[in-house]
Design a protein around this motif. Sequence first.
Motif, short mmCIF file in Angstrom:
data_model
loop_
_atom_site.label_atom_id
_atom_site.label_comp_id
_atom_site.label_asym_id
_atom_site.label_seq_id
_atom_site.Cartn_x
_atom_site.Cartn_y
_atom_site.Cartn_z
N ARG A 91 12.54 26.35 78.64
CA ARG A 91 11.09 26.53 78.80
C ARG A 91 10.55 25.80 80.02
N THR A 92 11.45 25.34 80.89
CA THR A 92 11.02 24.53 82.02
C THR A 92 11.22 25.28 83.34
N HIS A 93 10.29 25.11 84.26
CA HIS A 93 10.42 25.70 85.58
C HIS A 93 11.70 25.21 86.27
N LEU A 94 12.35 26.09 86.98
CA LEU A 94 13.54 25.70 87.75
C LEU A 94 13.21 24.60 88.75
N PHE A 95 11.98 24.61 89.26
CA PHE A 95 11.54 23.62 90.24
C PHE A 95 11.62 22.20 89.69
N VAL A 96 11.49 22.04 88.37
CA VAL A 96 11.48 20.71 87.76
C VAL A 96 12.81 19.99 87.97
N TYR A 97 13.90 20.73 87.91
CA TYR A 97 15.22 20.10 87.91
C TYR A 97 15.55 19.40 89.22
N PRO A 98 15.35 20.02 90.39
CA PRO A 98 15.60 19.26 91.62
C PRO A 98 14.66 18.07 91.79
N VAL A 99 13.44 18.16 91.27
CA VAL A 99 12.51 17.05 91.40
C VAL A 99 13.00 15.84 90.62
N TYR A 100 13.30 16.03 89.34
CA TYR A 100 13.73 14.86 88.56
C TYR A 100 15.14 14.43 88.95
N THR A 101 15.98 15.37 89.43
CA THR A 101 17.31 14.99 89.92
C THR A 101 17.20 14.01 91.08
N ALA A 102 16.30 14.30 92.01
CA ALA A 102 16.10 13.41 93.15
C ALA A 102 15.59 12.05 92.68
N ILE A 387 13.81 33.54 80.78
CA ILE A 387 13.69 33.11 82.17
C ILE A 387 14.59 33.93 83.07
N ASP A 388 15.76 34.35 82.55
CA ASP A 388 16.67 35.17 83.36
C ASP A 388 16.00 36.46 83.82
N ASN A 389 15.31 37.12 82.91
CA ASN A 389 14.70 38.41 83.22
C ASN A 389 13.55 38.29 84.22
N MET A 390 12.82 37.18 84.17
CA MET A 390 11.62 37.03 84.98
C MET A 390 11.89 36.34 86.32
N GLU A 391 12.88 35.45 86.37
CA GLU A 391 13.06 34.64 87.57
C GLU A 391 14.43 34.76 88.22
N HIS A 392 15.40 35.40 87.54
CA HIS A 392 16.76 35.40 88.07
C HIS A 392 17.36 36.80 88.18
N GLY A 393 16.54 37.81 88.17
CA GLY A 393 17.01 39.15 88.45
C GLY A 393 17.67 39.89 87.31
N GLY A 394 17.57 39.34 86.09
CA GLY A 394 18.14 40.05 84.95
C GLY A 394 19.00 39.14 84.09
N PRO A 395 19.44 39.64 82.94
CA PRO A 395 20.18 38.81 81.99
C PRO A 395 21.60 38.51 82.45
#
Length: 411
Positions: A91-102, A387-395
């Motif tokens: 349920r989290t934006h992909l953008f969140v992961y590089p931010v907290y990783t850094a 999230i796959d269907n909406m942000e990653h081009g499909g399942p």
Amino acid sequence: MQIGFVSAESGQGRAKNVRNILLKNSVNIMLCAICWWAVGYAFAYGNSGGGFIGTSRFFSDGESFGSKPWFFTWTFCLSCVTIASGCLAERTHLFVYPVYTAVVSIAVHPVIAHWVWAPDSWLNSMTGSPCRFLDFAGGAVVHTVGGLTGLIGAMLCGPRLGRFEDGVGKDIPGHDVSSVSLGSLMLWFGWYGFNCGSTYIYMAQGGSEASAAVSRVALNMTLCASVAGMTSLVVSSIQTGTFDLAVCCNGLMAGLSASTSNVGFLTPWAACITGALAGLLYVGISRLLVRMGVDDPLDSSAIHCGSGILGVLVSGFLARPSYVMQMVGCNCGGVVYATNGGMQLGMQLLGLSCSMVWTAMWALLTFGILKKLQLLRVDQQTELAGIDNMEHGGPAYPEFLQRVQSTRPGY
């Protein structure tokens, strides 16, 4: 270990989010490597600046300093990042992961690693205690940091849609139990490198004494993991009347997490006690989080934060003085051995408390800002559709989707 983490997380997630899980973990690995090379390794293992943080060896050339090789220490930082990832899944934006990783790779894990493992840090040289904070391979530095970061993120992000209705928790089963089981076993295998490899950081001279210590570490870790897995399975089956594979796997990992901070300081019987406590604690914290309305899809915070804290405290009670002397050169041990036991327990509480406060401060700041900017969580439509269907081009399993559609009227 990363293969195991990714396998377990993708298996416990739903099929509609598998591509997202695989991609975010790949991004975490790559970004963590860059951050650790540029500044993280320097902050952790560079020359100490006032006992607080390292101030040299930026943009590392890969050479080892003080028996702290870049690659081996990078995997510790990476584990912190990956542990937190499981708490935020689906349920989290992909953008969140590089931010907290850094943030974790630059400001959290390296600073705490410096406090705990640098011989001239404030925690090891400025407290006036004859004892040293004991964290053999990262119970506080890795598991507590990763688990607490993920727990705070999960609480601020909120539960997945449908996880709680009218205050009652509803299970959201993953799509592939075989991946969960295989991932857990791969993690267990990788953990031998994590813990046994750390022995040679303490005993860089090698020889027969180091070989004997590695054998003891492997035995203690195996016993702790086995007892924890069995304990959690039995307790859960008594409570629910069913034998849950996920609970068994998670209990196993709770035992591994608990062993990480103390496995080089304990006798086998103490490792068994630690495992039993870890199995019970995992089941208890998992149930408590559900009652509190916290959605942690992989139980990562219960596994890693809870067991990390337990493992650190166990050293204050059960660490054998001769093993402590062998590893860190201090004439201290757990309370049961009456060799500076009170001081050792005090050091464990001090180091653990400071690590948790530093971690919580950065986690609240990072996830709080992302939430305020509405960048923490995907919208309702994306979450429901996957999230796959909406942000990653499909399942991730398009053939499966086609078979499902072909069974519906009109297809």
